[in-house]
Design an enzyme around this catalytic site. Structure first.
Site, short mmCIF file in Angstrom:
data_model
loop_
_atom_site.label_atom_id
_atom_site.label_comp_id
_atom_site.label_asym_id
_atom_site.label_seq_id
_atom_site.Cartn_x
_atom_site.Cartn_y
_atom_site.Cartn_z
N PHE A 51 0.88 -1.31 -0.09
CA PHE A 51 -0.14 -0.13 0.10
C PHE A 51 1.01 1.39 0.07
CE2 PHE A 51 -2.42 2.84 3.50
CZ PHE A 51 -2.64 3.60 2.19
N SER B 35 6.04 2.62 13.97
CA SER B 35 4.51 2.80 14.23
C SER B 35 4.29 3.68 15.32
CB SER B 35 4.25 1.46 14.47
OG SER B 35 2.83 1.46 14.93
N TYR C 125 4.51 -6.61 17.83
CA TYR C 125 4.70 -5.64 16.69
C TYR C 125 5.49 -4.18 17.04
CZ TYR C 125 3.04 -2.67 12.76
OH TYR C 125 3.06 -1.60 11.65
#
Ligand code: NAD
Length: 323
Positions: free
Chosen positions: A20, A127, A152
């Protein structure tokens, strides 16, 4: 200096370039006349076919966890954008060993090879939604404590630390972008993550949107065009800061998101409220002052405009493929 061309960059490597974010980045780098090598798993259908046929575009298939594949990918490149992640925030806790083995060990091997190949710089996508854990203050600054609640988030942080180590030991330059919640054209709307994409898909299909809690949960959403702008700006940046929050700097509740989707699509969002989930923090909004000041970057696509662009794209034939 904030210009890639001025930094005499000849070839950029985009790891995860068929995904993406990566595919938008590849398009932008090609638009700027740069040579781009896109590295991704074999046979992954690129989400953009725009760059196929461009003389400056090269596809390099391989597995991120293979040191030989990474060495081949790095050969002749000046800058590497690291956008591969083998896990997702929600599912990473189910198999932290896999998360560490693939993401952390893969990234350390990448850094080892980057030094060997004389790479100038790595831009890493981290993130902003997971590395901080439960916010103690909002908006969240880069100096906020980091206590991730997912494997993560922990592996993203570990990779950040290895980047710092390789700068100190070997002089390999790096910039880390801690992203908020990106959304926009080419994002999958039938996946389980990304509230904007999932909600928009449901509204366009006339399905009921299920909301955990009362819809007051606030998140920071950033349009893909602004993410790509930040990535390219970061690649040309050579200042002292290395970690930047990249978000809109504004929060929107899930209820506001659905109202905005109704306005962008002209369709009613049927809503069903479910009991809240204990791990959903009430508010997460990133402070983006450091990026504004040091990178000279700021988001340009407003929330309503971004939703309209995404919704319009989903109505095109390219968008139909993502349903
Ligand atoms: N999308 C988000 O909400 C978000 C938010 C914050 C950070 N990020 C980070 O941004 C980066 C890009 O995210 P995206 O949304 O474009 O994801 P994506 O899944 O669309 O793209 C990732 C690409 O990496 C490739 N890849 C995965 N494992 C690989 C392997 N072993 N070898 C080679 N290629 C492999 C995939 O095939 C895919 O094309 C990731 O690092 C992600 O953690 C994403």
């Amino acid at each position: 200096m904030n210009d890639l061309n001025e930094n005499a960059v000849k070839r950029c490597l985009v790891l995860g370039g068929s995904g993406f974010i990566g595919s938008h980045l590849v398009d932008e780098l090609l638009k700027r006349g740069l040579q781009v090598r896109c590295f991704d798993r074999p046979h992954v259908k690129p989400v953009s076919a725009l760059h196929l046929g461009n003389a400056n575009f090269e596809l390099c298939e391989g597995d991120f966890v293979s040191e030989a594949d990474i060495a081949r990918a790095l050969d002749g490149c000046d800058i590497c954008f690291h956008l591969v992640s083998t896990t997702l925030p929600q599912s990473s806790n189910a198999d932290p060993v896999f998360d560490v083995e693939s993401n952390v060990m893969g990234s350390v091997r990448l850094l080892h090879q980057a030094v060997k190949h004389g790479l100038k710089k790595i831009v890493f996508v981290s993130s902003g939604g997971t590395v901080y854990g439960i916010p103690k203050e909002v908006p969240i600054r880069e100096t906020h404590p980091t206590d991730p609640l997912s494997s993560y988030g922990i592996t993203k942080l570990a990779i950040e630390k290895y980047l710092h180590l390789h700068k100190v030991l070997h002089g390999l330059d790096y910039t880390i972008l801690r992203l908020a919640n990106p959304y926009g054209e080419r994002q999958r709307i039938n996946a389980s993550q990304g509230a904007v994409a999932v909600f928009l898909g449901k509204v366009l299909r006339g399905e009921t949107v299920e909301i955990w809690g009362d819809g007051s949960v606030v998140r920071d959403y950033i349009h893909i065009a602004d993410v790509v702008d930040a990535l390219v700006t970061a690649a040309g940046f050579s200042g002292n800061e290395h970690i930047f929050n990249i978000g809109s700097g504004r929060g929107h509740s899930l209820n506001e998101l659905l109202d905005a989707i109704e306005a962008a699509t002209g369709r009613k969002a049927e809503r069903r409220y479910l009991p809240g989930r204990p791990f959903d923090v009430p508010t997460s909004v990133l402070c983006i002052e450091r990026a504004r000041q040091a990178l000279g970057w700021s988001p340009k696509v407003g929330f309503e405009e971004g939703l309209r662009r995404f919704s319009d794209w989903l109505g095109t034939s390219a968008g139909e493929d993502r349903h």
